[in-house]
Write an enzyme that holds these catalytic residues in place. Structure first.
Site, PDB file in Angstrom:
ATOM      1  N   GLY A  31       0.818  -1.214   0.000  1.00 53.28           N
ATOM      2  CA  GLY A  31       0.000   0.000   0.000  1.00 53.28           C
ATOM      3  C   GLY A  31       0.849   1.261   0.000  1.00 53.28           C
ATOM      4  N   LEU A  33       0.458   3.681  -2.081  1.00 51.80           N
ATOM      5  CA  LEU A  33       0.814   3.506  -3.493  1.00 51.80           C
ATOM      6  C   LEU A  33       1.286   4.806  -4.152  1.00 51.80           C
ATOM      7  CD1 LEU A  33      -2.062   1.123  -4.631  1.00 51.80           C
ATOM      8  CD2 LEU A  33       0.175   0.545  -3.678  1.00 51.80           C
ATOM      9  N   HIS A  34       2.233   4.645  -5.047  1.00 59.26           N
ATOM     10  CA  HIS A  34       2.748   5.756  -5.853  1.00 59.26           C
ATOM     11  C   HIS A  34       2.812   5.295  -7.306  1.00 59.26           C
ATOM     12  CE1 HIS A  34       6.412   3.426  -5.712  1.00 59.26           C
ATOM     13  NE2 HIS A  34       6.448   3.506  -4.376  1.00 59.26           N
ATOM     14  N   HIS A  37       4.155   1.755  -8.140  1.00 61.25           N
ATOM     15  CA  HIS A  37       3.198   0.646  -7.993  1.00 61.25           C
ATOM     16  C   HIS A  37       2.222   0.612  -9.180  1.00 61.25           C
ATOM     17  CE1 HIS A  37       4.082   1.512  -3.585  1.00 61.25           C
ATOM     18  NE2 HIS A  37       4.394   0.242  -3.684  1.00 61.25           N
ATOM     19  N   GLY A 152       8.771  -5.138  -8.767  1.00 60.80           N
ATOM     20  CA  GLY A 152       9.586  -4.006  -9.189  1.00 60.80           C
ATOM     21  C   GLY A 152      11.076  -4.311  -9.149  1.00 60.80           C
ATOM     22  N   LYS A 154      13.124  -2.229  -8.451  1.00 64.71           N
ATOM     23  CA  LYS A 154      13.697  -1.415  -7.381  1.00 64.71           C
ATOM     24  C   LYS A 154      14.173  -2.281  -6.216  1.00 64.71           C
ATOM     25  CE  LYS A 154      12.847   2.005  -4.018  1.00 64.71           C
ATOM     26  NZ  LYS A 154      12.250   1.127  -3.002  1.00 64.71           N
ATOM     27  N   ASP A 155      13.402  -3.324  -5.897  1.00 62.88           N
ATOM     28  CA  ASP A 155      13.797  -4.231  -4.817  1.00 62.88           C
ATOM     29  C   ASP A 155      14.472  -5.435  -5.456  1.00 62.88           C
ATOM     30  OD1 ASP A 155      12.460  -2.929  -2.332  1.00 62.88           O
ATOM     31  OD2 ASP A 155      10.953  -2.855  -3.904  1.00 62.88           O
ATOM     32  N   VAL A 181      10.614   3.154 -11.363  1.00 61.22           N
ATOM     33  CA  VAL A 181      10.010   4.454 -11.677  1.00 61.22           C
ATOM     34  C   VAL A 181      10.619   5.493 -10.735  1.00 61.22           C
ATOM     35  CG1 VAL A 181       7.855   5.771 -11.748  1.00 61.22           C
ATOM     36  CG2 VAL A 181       7.898   3.393 -12.515  1.00 61.22           C
ATOM     37  N   ARG A 192       8.394   5.103   1.349  1.00 65.16           N
ATOM     38  CA  ARG A 192       9.104   5.713   2.484  1.00 65.16           C
ATOM     39  C   ARG A 192       9.604   7.125   2.162  1.00 65.16           C
ATOM     40  NH1 ARG A 192      10.688  -0.039   3.347  1.00 65.16           N
ATOM     41  NH2 ARG A 192       9.902  -0.627   5.390  1.00 65.16           N
TER      42      ARG A 192
HETATM   43  P1  AMP Z   1       6.074  -2.284  -1.643  1.00 67.00           P
HETATM   44  O1  AMP Z   1       4.662  -1.831  -1.502  1.00 67.00           O
HETATM   45  O2  AMP Z   1       7.071  -1.244  -1.304  1.00 67.00           O
HETATM   46  O3  AMP Z   1       6.311  -3.616  -0.975  1.00 67.00           O
HETATM   47  O4  AMP Z   1       6.287  -2.546  -3.187  1.00 67.00           O
HETATM   48  C1  AMP Z   1       5.407  -3.336  -3.936  1.00 67.00           C
HETATM   49  C2  AMP Z   1       6.018  -3.591  -5.278  1.00 67.00           C
HETATM   50  O5  AMP Z   1       6.225  -2.353  -5.934  1.00 67.00           O
HETATM   51  C3  AMP Z   1       7.374  -4.282  -5.209  1.00 67.00           C
HETATM   52  O6  AMP Z   1       7.455  -5.248  -6.252  1.00 67.00           O
HETATM   53  C4  AMP Z   1       8.340  -3.153  -5.426  1.00 67.00           C
HETATM   54  O7  AMP Z   1       9.579  -3.545  -5.986  1.00 67.00           O
HETATM   55  C5  AMP Z   1       7.553  -2.286  -6.405  1.00 67.00           C
HETATM   56  N1  AMP Z   1       8.039  -0.910  -6.406  1.00 67.00           N
HETATM   57  C6  AMP Z   1       8.177  -0.091  -5.348  1.00 67.00           C
HETATM   58  N2  AMP Z   1       8.704   1.090  -5.731  1.00 67.00           N
HETATM   59  C7  AMP Z   1       8.904   1.002  -7.067  1.00 67.00           C
HETATM   60  C8  AMP Z   1       9.433   1.896  -8.059  1.00 67.00           C
HETATM   61  N3  AMP Z   1       9.867   3.111  -7.742  1.00 67.00           N
HETATM   62  N4  AMP Z   1       9.491   1.471  -9.330  1.00 67.00           N
HETATM   63  C9  AMP Z   1       9.068   0.210  -9.665  1.00 67.00           C
HETATM   64  N5  AMP Z   1       8.568  -0.666  -8.781  1.00 67.00           N
HETATM   65  C10 AMP Z   1       8.487  -0.279  -7.499  1.00 67.00           C
END
Ligand code: AMP
Length: 299
Positions: A31, A33-34, A37, A152, A154-155, A181, A192
């Site tokens: 959640g 979300l940006h 996501h 993503g 990113k991780d 992104v 964060r």
């Molecule tokens: P999170 O909600 O932070 O656990 O992220 C959910 C999913 O969104 C994960 O697969 C992350 O790698 C992906 N994600 C988070 N930030 C980004 C970003 N800036 N660009 C691409 N994917 C992202």
């Protein structure tokens, strides 16, 4: 767009979609979300006809003293954003729904082990994080039963480990990587980032600057692991307010640090603390095989 909180409602919605011959795309999130996501949701929609987005802040992947309690929970605005991109189903379960067995007994023990590739980097700084992450991802895969799941870039270490899990336990599930992104400043979008003050936001931009410097160094003839790392390190050395957890170059195929003579596809990884906020970023790097003439020039 439907929003459900129970496994029974999720199963019914997914079964209905399947009955209509639709493939199921899945985007797991915590959640807050940006646009990062939302890009994952768009990619899922290209791959499948019915997209499920889960929103679950997984207690198992947070360590003591981390930000589980204060992690932003913004279901209403998340749902609004997901509506705008046309997600089909939002699954926002409670911990009970995720971790209770058929008889209602909650079992929050870790069921997955990240193995060797989960020991370094994030795994070293956040012991148990990846075991907890993989435990919930496997549970979500079992509940949603997707054909395609989008994660993503990113991780990067998470993606690597999820791919390992899927290859081993979910061979018919396609794992799709979504590009990082970024904000116009270069800062990778993250839930964060909202913790950052204006000056911390400035400082945070050093992470992507450092990666760009590493990438530029990789394009110079005769580039090596150490020249890439030195260029990236130089940027961070100028920003002491960013407390570096690690800056490393790993082999994309193993997630192990590369040797000095490495040639091929690598990932330049960075993690740093800015104030009380931890940020991650990474960049794909290609190190060319040294040419004969360059080798000759070195001799
Ligand atoms: P999170 O909600 O932070 O656990 O992220 C959910 C999913 O969104 C994960 O697969 C992350 O790698 C992906 N994600 C988070 N930030 C980004 C970003 N800036 N660009 C691409 N994917 C992202």
């Amino acid at each position: 767009m439907q929003i459900v909180h129970s496994n029974a409602e999720l199963a019914e919605a997914v079964a209905n979609a399947r009955a209509q011959g639709k493939r199921i795309g899945f985007v797991p999130t915590m959640g807050a979300l940006h646009d990062g996501h939302l890009s994952l949701v768009r990619i899922a929609q290209e791959q499948a006809e019915f997209t499920v987005v889960s929103i679950f802040v997984n207690p198992l992947q947070f360590g003591a003293g981390e930000d589980f309690e204060k992690y932003p929970r913004t279901l209403e605005s998340d749902a609004e954003k997901l509506k705008t991109v046309g997600a089909d189903l939002v699954y926002a379960p409670s911990a009970r729904e995720i971790y209770a067995d058929e008889s209602g007994v909650i079992d929050q023990s870790v069921k997955q082990s990240a193995g060797a590739a989960g020991q370094g980097f994030e795994g070293a700084i956040r012991p148990g994080h990846f075991d907890g992450m993989l435990t919930v991802v496997a549970r979500l895969f079992d509940l949603v039963k997707p054909d395609v799941a989008v994660f993503g870039a990113k991780d990067a270490q998470q993606l690597f480990l999820v791919r390992q899990l899927a290859e081993r336990d979910y061979p018919s599930l396609a794992i799709v990587k979504a590009p990082i992104v970024r904000e116009p400043s270069g800062l990778a979008m993250s839930s964060r980032n909202r913790y950052l003050s204006a000056s911390e936001h400035q400082t945070a931009q050093s992470l992507s600057r450092s990666l760009r410097a590493g990438e530029a160094a990789s394009r110079v003839a005769g580039a090596s692991a150490s020249s890439v790392l030195a260029a990236a390190q130089q940027v961070m050395a100028e920003v002491p307010e960013a407390k570096l957890d690690y800056l490393a170059l790993v082999d994309q195929s193993t997630f192990a640090p590369v040797a000095e003579d490495f040639a091929g596809h690598a990932l330049l990884l960075i993690a740093a603390r800015i104030g009380t906020t931890r940020l991650l970023d990474n960049q794909e790097i290609v190190i060319e095989q040294p040419t004969t003439s360059l080798l000759g020039a070195r001799e």
